[in-house]
Design a protein around this motif. Structure first.
Motif, PDB file in Angstrom:
ATOM      1  N   TYR A 237       5.046  -3.387  -9.625  1.00 36.38           N
ATOM      2  CA  TYR A 237       4.910  -2.296  -8.762  1.00 36.38           C
ATOM      3  C   TYR A 237       6.022  -1.711  -7.882  1.00 36.38           C
ATOM      4  O   TYR A 237       6.044  -0.537  -7.773  1.00 36.38           O
ATOM      5  CB  TYR A 237       4.085  -3.137  -7.725  1.00 36.38           C
ATOM      6  CG  TYR A 237       3.442  -2.507  -6.584  1.00 36.38           C
ATOM      7  CD1 TYR A 237       2.501  -1.644  -6.644  1.00 36.38           C
ATOM      8  CD2 TYR A 237       4.213  -2.348  -5.230  1.00 36.38           C
ATOM      9  CE1 TYR A 237       1.865  -0.980  -5.541  1.00 36.38           C
ATOM     10  CE2 TYR A 237       3.954  -1.752  -4.344  1.00 36.38           C
ATOM     11  CZ  TYR A 237       2.620  -1.019  -4.218  1.00 36.38           C
ATOM     12  OH  TYR A 237       1.966  -0.213  -3.172  1.00 36.38           O
ATOM     13  N   THR A 238       7.233  -2.503  -7.721  1.00 32.68           N
ATOM     14  CA  THR A 238       8.318  -1.920  -6.967  1.00 32.68           C
ATOM     15  C   THR A 238       9.093  -0.900  -7.842  1.00 32.68           C
ATOM     16  O   THR A 238       9.515   0.137  -7.514  1.00 32.68           O
ATOM     17  CB  THR A 238       9.008  -2.860  -6.275  1.00 32.68           C
ATOM     18  OG1 THR A 238       9.362  -3.772  -7.487  1.00 32.68           O
ATOM     19  CG2 THR A 238       8.555  -3.797  -5.362  1.00 32.68           C
ATOM     20  N   SER A 239       9.030  -1.184  -9.181  1.00 33.02           N
ATOM     21  CA  SER A 239       9.606  -0.464 -10.062  1.00 33.02           C
ATOM     22  C   SER A 239       8.973   0.952 -10.194  1.00 33.02           C
ATOM     23  O   SER A 239       9.645   1.988 -10.599  1.00 33.02           O
ATOM     24  CB  SER A 239       9.676  -0.973 -11.665  1.00 33.02           C
ATOM     25  OG  SER A 239      10.383  -2.268 -11.739  1.00 33.02           O
ATOM     26  N   LEU A 240       7.498   0.971 -10.559  1.00 31.29           N
ATOM     27  CA  LEU A 240       6.745   2.089 -10.377  1.00 31.29           C
ATOM     28  C   LEU A 240       7.197   3.086  -9.158  1.00 31.29           C
ATOM     29  O   LEU A 240       7.041   4.105  -9.375  1.00 31.29           O
ATOM     30  CB  LEU A 240       5.246   1.879 -10.526  1.00 31.29           C
ATOM     31  CG  LEU A 240       4.362   2.925 -10.534  1.00 31.29           C
ATOM     32  CD1 LEU A 240       4.509   3.652 -12.043  1.00 31.29           C
ATOM     33  CD2 LEU A 240       2.881   2.348 -10.489  1.00 31.29           C
ATOM     34  N   LEU A 241       7.222   2.583  -7.900  1.00 32.53           N
ATOM     35  CA  LEU A 241       7.673   3.062  -6.992  1.00 32.53           C
ATOM     36  C   LEU A 241       8.940   3.494  -6.639  1.00 32.53           C
ATOM     37  O   LEU A 241       9.073   3.989  -5.644  1.00 32.53           O
ATOM     38  CB  LEU A 241       6.633   2.531  -5.738  1.00 32.53           C
ATOM     39  CG  LEU A 241       5.403   2.352  -5.536  1.00 32.53           C
ATOM     40  CD1 LEU A 241       4.799   1.412  -4.278  1.00 32.53           C
ATOM     41  CD2 LEU A 241       4.692   3.502  -5.840  1.00 32.53           C
ATOM     42  N   ASN A 242       9.871   2.974  -7.363  1.00 33.12           N
ATOM     43  CA  ASN A 242      11.245   3.003  -7.258  1.00 33.12           C
ATOM     44  C   ASN A 242      11.741   2.519  -5.826  1.00 33.12           C
ATOM     45  O   ASN A 242      12.555   3.024  -5.056  1.00 33.12           O
ATOM     46  CB  ASN A 242      11.667   4.434  -7.360  1.00 33.12           C
ATOM     47  CG  ASN A 242      13.193   4.588  -7.658  1.00 33.12           C
ATOM     48  OD1 ASN A 242      13.877   3.442  -8.124  1.00 33.12           O
ATOM     49  ND2 ASN A 242      13.749   5.596  -7.353  1.00 33.12           N
TER      50      ASN A 242
ATOM     51  N   GLY B 168       3.430  -5.220   1.157  1.00 34.91           N
ATOM     52  CA  GLY B 168       2.083  -5.094   1.980  1.00 34.91           C
ATOM     53  C   GLY B 168       1.121  -4.199   1.195  1.00 34.91           C
ATOM     54  O   GLY B 168      -0.034  -4.197   1.176  1.00 34.91           O
ATOM     55  N   ASN B 169       1.384  -3.004   0.767  1.00 33.19           N
ATOM     56  CA  ASN B 169       0.491  -1.983   0.117  1.00 33.19           C
ATOM     57  C   ASN B 169       0.067  -2.519  -1.322  1.00 33.19           C
ATOM     58  O   ASN B 169      -0.925  -2.099  -1.632  1.00 33.19           O
ATOM     59  CB  ASN B 169       1.087  -0.510  -0.114  1.00 33.19           C
ATOM     60  CG  ASN B 169       1.399   0.024   1.145  1.00 33.19           C
ATOM     61  OD1 ASN B 169       0.581  -0.152   2.107  1.00 33.19           O
ATOM     62  ND2 ASN B 169       2.341   0.884   1.251  1.00 33.19           N
ATOM     63  N   LEU B 170       0.917  -3.345  -1.784  1.00 30.74           N
ATOM     64  CA  LEU B 170       0.338  -4.109  -2.960  1.00 30.74           C
ATOM     65  C   LEU B 170      -0.908  -5.045  -2.462  1.00 30.74           C
ATOM     66  O   LEU B 170      -1.723  -5.289  -3.288  1.00 30.74           O
ATOM     67  CB  LEU B 170       1.549  -4.828  -3.790  1.00 30.74           C
ATOM     68  CG  LEU B 170       0.978  -5.618  -4.969  1.00 30.74           C
ATOM     69  CD1 LEU B 170       0.328  -4.710  -5.975  1.00 30.74           C
ATOM     70  CD2 LEU B 170       2.190  -6.448  -5.613  1.00 30.74           C
ATOM     71  N   LEU B 171      -0.569  -5.722  -1.495  1.00 29.46           N
ATOM     72  CA  LEU B 171      -1.586  -6.553  -1.280  1.00 29.46           C
ATOM     73  C   LEU B 171      -2.842  -5.783  -0.698  1.00 29.46           C
ATOM     74  O   LEU B 171      -3.980  -6.289  -1.031  1.00 29.46           O
ATOM     75  CB  LEU B 171      -1.136  -7.271   0.134  1.00 29.46           C
ATOM     76  CG  LEU B 171      -0.331  -8.394  -0.154  1.00 29.46           C
ATOM     77  CD1 LEU B 171       0.284  -8.897   1.429  1.00 29.46           C
ATOM     78  CD2 LEU B 171      -0.868  -9.848  -0.738  1.00 29.46           C
TER      79      LEU B 171
END
Length: 98
Positions: free
Chosen positions: A13-18, A33-36
């Motif tokens: 998730y963090t890689s996708l959003l950089n 939080g947005n992943l949750l």
């Protein structure tokens, strides 16, 4: 409903959003939080949403025993994520229609 989000999911998730925020890169990362919120929407198999309001109370760590509780009245879903008796996230989802 029990929730389980893995380190691999946080990393993807963090890689996708950089998203280079160091709290998401630790050995035991904080779950974004947005992943949750995305997990909640996906888990409940919701149709299109009109709005989402979330209040993040405390960080949620990978591996933490967390649960989703929710209640729907009409086109409004109120939800909360807890770890034991500790409130981590609360919010409201408004469905389109109704």
């Amino acid at each position: 409903m029990k929730i389980e989000i893995t380190t691999e999911q946080v990393t993807a998730y963090t890689s996708l959003l950089n998203d280079g925020n160091s709290i998401h890169q630790k050995d035991i990362p904080v779950i974004p939080g947005n992943l949750l919120v995305h997990y909640i929407i996906h888990s409940l198999e919701l149709p299109l949403l009109k709005s989402n309001q979330s209040t993040f109370k405390k960080p949620v760590l990978v591996g933490e025993d967390i649960a989703l509780d929710y209640h729907q009245t009409g086109n409004i879903i109120e939800y909360r994520i807890t770890s034991g008796r500790e409130l981590k996230l609360t919010g409201t989802l408004e469905l389109i229609g109704g």
